[in-house]
Scaffold this active site. Structure first.
Site, PDB file in Angstrom:
ATOM      1  N   HIS A 139       0.823  -1.203   0.000  1.00 25.70           N
ATOM      2  CA  HIS A 139       0.000   0.000   0.000  1.00 25.70           C
ATOM      3  C   HIS A 139       0.860   1.258   0.000  1.00 25.70           C
ATOM      4  O   HIS A 139       0.497   2.269  -0.578  1.00 25.70           O
ATOM      5  CB  HIS A 139      -0.973  -0.030   1.167  1.00 25.70           C
ATOM      6  CG  HIS A 139      -2.051  -1.041   0.961  1.00 25.70           C
ATOM      7  ND1 HIS A 139      -2.003  -2.302   1.487  1.00 25.70           N
ATOM      8  CD2 HIS A 139      -3.183  -0.989   0.217  1.00 25.70           C
ATOM      9  CE1 HIS A 139      -3.055  -2.979   1.094  1.00 25.70           C
ATOM     10  NE2 HIS A 139      -3.792  -2.217   0.322  1.00 25.70           N
ATOM     11  N   GLU A 167     -11.333  -9.970  -5.437  1.00 24.16           N
ATOM     12  CA  GLU A 167      -9.901  -9.979  -5.123  1.00 24.16           C
ATOM     13  C   GLU A 167      -9.497 -11.214  -4.326  1.00 24.16           C
ATOM     14  O   GLU A 167      -8.389 -11.300  -3.809  1.00 24.16           O
ATOM     15  CB  GLU A 167      -9.491  -8.695  -4.384  1.00 24.16           C
ATOM     16  CG  GLU A 167     -10.314  -8.362  -3.170  1.00 24.16           C
ATOM     17  CD  GLU A 167      -9.961  -7.001  -2.558  1.00 24.16           C
ATOM     18  OE1 GLU A 167      -8.909  -6.451  -2.869  1.00 24.16           O
ATOM     19  OE2 GLU A 167     -10.777  -6.505  -1.765  1.00 24.16           O
ATOM     20  N   ARG A 174       2.130  -9.446  -0.621  1.00 20.49           N
ATOM     21  CA  ARG A 174       2.326  -8.332  -1.550  1.00 20.49           C
ATOM     22  C   ARG A 174       3.261  -7.263  -1.005  1.00 20.49           C
ATOM     23  O   ARG A 174       3.770  -6.438  -1.744  1.00 20.49           O
ATOM     24  CB  ARG A 174       0.969  -7.715  -1.944  1.00 20.49           C
ATOM     25  CG  ARG A 174       0.214  -7.183  -0.765  1.00 20.49           C
ATOM     26  CD  ARG A 174      -1.189  -6.792  -1.147  1.00 20.49           C
ATOM     27  NE  ARG A 174      -1.279  -5.428  -1.618  1.00 20.49           N
ATOM     28  CZ  ARG A 174      -2.425  -4.795  -1.856  1.00 20.49           C
ATOM     29  NH1 ARG A 174      -3.574  -5.442  -1.687  1.00 20.49           N
ATOM     30  NH2 ARG A 174      -2.439  -3.563  -2.254  1.00 20.49           N
TER      31      ARG A 174
HETATM   32  C1  PEP Z   1      -6.366  -4.652  -5.003  1.00 20.22           C
HETATM   33  O1  PEP Z   1      -6.317  -5.509  -4.122  1.00 20.22           O
HETATM   34  O2  PEP Z   1      -5.992  -4.837  -6.159  1.00 20.22           O
HETATM   35  C2  PEP Z   1      -6.902  -3.311  -4.694  1.00 20.22           C
HETATM   36  C3  PEP Z   1      -7.097  -2.428  -5.645  1.00 20.22           C
HETATM   37  O3  PEP Z   1      -7.147  -3.010  -3.401  1.00 20.22           O
HETATM   38  P1  PEP Z   1      -5.997  -2.600  -2.365  1.00 20.22           P
HETATM   39  O4  PEP Z   1      -4.731  -2.431  -3.156  1.00 20.22           O
HETATM   40  O5  PEP Z   1      -6.424  -1.351  -1.704  1.00 20.22           O
HETATM   41  O6  PEP Z   1      -5.959  -3.776  -1.449  1.00 20.22           O
HETATM   42 MG    MG Z   2      -7.336  -5.232  -2.253  1.00 18.61          MG
END
Ligand code: PEP
Ligand code: MG
Length: 624
Positions: free
Chosen positions: A194, A437, A471
């Site tokens: 993020h 997702e 991630r």
């Molecule tokens: C994602 O998971 O691709 C998404 C857009 O949400 P975030 O990155 O805020 O988890």
């Molecule tokens: Mg997400």
């Protein structure tokens, strides 16, 4: 220049752009309450130390109030409550009594007094009282930091510096943005963390995952952050500074060139329209969304409403924030995603988010919203109260099944009915959708599609959960493959299911803003792509230079490939030869692009029809 040698560190390019400036090293220790017994002779000094820490804390709260003035309405009230708490004579008298009575140090005494006070609020059901409990924690942490001599206000960082840190949280990114720093370099973090996404949204040149920059850098020395290549240069020579300057200048020219298409539609040469939307974290990004030609907001990450605040946002605060976005976006659609907090990265001190061994699989997102139902309902009510001011879409994150979705929809409906009874206006037409997702959601997309107006594929989490790759970890970042056959199949299947059910489907993960994947995503049939605003012009240029028929057949071939390596090779080759993406120079996914794309001799000329169609209607024509 100092006498130190030039050093280049390689990391993960997280947000493009080139920045240079003096290094501002942010080394913050964990806040621990140090407990010490004192001699009688030390007591006067200790009480004086406490007095100074309280005075500093009070001054900082006032400063914070000035900083936030005019940006958010309710912090003024909250900060006033904190200032009042700090002004209260008991805040000095009670710990001072403990220092003298129990011969203990100031940190210990403050922790004891505030701990007792906090316990009074701990079990309160009432959200208001819980807010006040959080205020006590905030005030306590501030005093402790001041006692430890740590500056608690990141916002004091001077403009124009390159911030160097072990890690920066999404909440802290907001402060860096407001402080107008030039760049960011950290030891940890992944490309779709993020922190990286927000760096892109704020257009802050950023390199993450450098592993050893904290030990390598000296505060104040010149640092260049090359966010495109993922390099950080410490103590560059004059020649290198000139080279980077030229590169930055060239990039600026490319940007200018791309922005010429700002008001043109994202339509392929053979007439397929793709809506290009902005991802946003803060209402103040609206201007950038419009400057870059966004046709709406495809993802508004409302969890940022719960960061950089000292108390929970009220229903009115949600409403005011949504109104600000509508005010800027006019009648363009705006997709408000209900808060997606937790998961390890997106933390807020305002909610009870537990420390879990596996936060990405824990109490995150919609699960947290259900547990903190009053807070969730307050957000829903606030959003609904703003709904008559624009084209509102509400989107639920991390949906795993039909029952969960129905529960969220039921709460939304109940809030709507409640507001109507209370005489508040709520728009008739509000589209309701979900993030797809989780692999589970992708697998049962046909069932979910019956219940919603739209899907938005969150590729960041879809990849994380499908490939089992954290991630935000720089250690497994190399395994993060958007073109993995499993991901391509899932995306293709979700798009097909959505179209069979006649609902629209967007993709709003980082993949959407990466020009390398544009042709593939157009070929897979996405109706909408949502990305950091600054990425829109590049993506639009590719869409306007391609044929959807070529994209479809390319994607078909790609989905059949059995290894990710083959797929990546094919995409790179296609994008370099056909669209002139400059991959070599940057060695990066966030590629540079020469200004003449689309007029490349190999590219078909832009058809008259596409040029004549300034306001295409939404949706993929003829594909459902
Ligand atoms: C994602 O998971 O691709 C998404 C857009 O949400 P975030 O990155 O805020 O988890
Ligand atoms: Mg997400």
């Amino acid at each position: 220049m100092t006498g130190r040698e030039t050093r280049v560190l390689h990391g993960i390019s997280a947000a493009p752009g080139i920045a240079s400036g003096p290094a501002f090293v942010l080394e913050r220790q964990r806040l621990r309450v140090v407990k010490r017994h004192l001699e009688a002779s030390q007591l006067d000094d200790e009480v004086e130390r406490l007095r100074e820490a309280l005075a500093d804390s009070f001054a900082q709260v006032q400063e914070l109030r000035d900083m936030l003035a005019g940006q958010h309405e309710d912090p003024q009230e909250i900060l006033e409550a904190q200032a009042e708490m700090l002004r209260d004579p008991s805040m000095m008298d009670d710990p001072a009594r403990l220092i003298r009575g129990e011969l203990i140090n100031a940190e210990w005494a403050v922790a004891k007094v505030l701990g007792q006070l906090r316990a009074l609020y701990d079990n309160a059901e009432d959200v208001y009282l819980r807010d006040r409990g959080e205020d006590i924690d905030h005030v306590g942490r501030r005093i402790l930091r001041n006692l430890a001599g740590q500056d608690p206000l990141l916002g004091r960082i001077p403009a124009g510096v390159v911030v160097v840190a072990h890690h920066i949280s999404p909440a802290e990114m907001v402060q860096l943005h407001r402080a107008r720093v030039a760049g960011l370099a950290t030891d940890v973090g992944g490309r779709t963390s993020h922190t990286a996404l927000i760096a892109r949204a704020f257009e802050l040149p950023t390199v993450l995952g450098l592993k050893e920059i904290l030990t390598a850098v000296e505060g104040g020395e010149t640092v260049v952050v090359d966010g495109l290549a993922g390099d950080v240069v410490l103590n560059p020579s004059d020649e290198e500074l000139v080279r980077f300057g030229e590169r930055a200048y060239r990039l600026a020219l490319v940007e200018q060139e791309l922005l010429k298409d700002r008001d043109k539609p994202a339509v392929t040469l053979d007439g397929t329209v793709v809506q290009l939307m902005a991802n946003m974290e803060l209402a103040e990004e609206v201007a950038s969304a419009l400057e870059h030609g966004a046709e709406g907001v495809g993802l508004y990450r409302t969890e940022f409403m719960y960061m950089e605040r000292t108390a929970l946002p009220s229903e009115e605060a949600h409403m005011v924030d949504a109104l600000k976005v509508f005010n800027g976006m006019g009648q363009r659609p705006v997709t408000f995603r209900t808060f997606d907090l937790g998961g390890g990265e997106k933390t807020s001190e305002l909610l009870r988010i537990p420390n879990e061994d596996n936060p990405a699989l824990g109490l995150r997102s919609i699960r947290l919203a259900f547990r903190e139902e009053a807070i969730f309902r307050s957000q829903l009510r606030g959003l609904l109260r703003a709904s008559t001011a624009g084209r509102m879409r509400i989107m639920f994150p991390m949906i795993s099944g039909v029952a969960e979705l129905r529960q969220a929809k039921r709460m939304l409906e109940e809030c709507r009915e409640e507001l109507a009874r209370q005489g508040h206006a709520v728009a008739e037409e509000i589209e309701v959708g979900i993030m797809v997702e989780m692999p589970a959601a992708a697998m049962i997309a046909d069932l979910l599609a019956k219940e919603v107006d739209f899907f938005s594929i969150g590729s960041n989490d879809l990849i994380q959960y499908t490939l089992a790759i954290d991630r935000s970890s720089e250690l497994v970042n190399y395994l993060y493959h958007p073109l993995h056959p499993a991901i391509l199949r899932l995306v293709r299947s979700v798009v097909n299911v959505a179209h069979d059910a006649s609902i629209s489907v967007s993709l709003c993960g980082a993949m959407a803003g990466n020009p390398l994947y544009t042709l593939v995503l157009v070929g897979l049939g996405l109706d909408e792509l949502s990305m950091p605003a600054a990425a829109i012009p590049r993506i639009k240029r590719i869409i306007r230079a391609c044929n959807s028929s070529e994209a479809v057949s390319f994607a078909k071939d790609l989905v059949k490939m059995d290894t990710v390596e083959l797929a990546e090779e094919a995409v790179r080759e296609m994008m370099v030869s056909r669209f002139m993406l400059n991959l070599d120079e940057d060695r990066s996914w966030e590629v540079d692009m020469r200004p003449n794309i689309g007029t490349h001799p190999a590219a078909p000329r832009v058809s008259k029809r596409a040029e004549d169609d300034p306001k295409p209607t939404s949706g993929r024509r003829g594909s459902r």
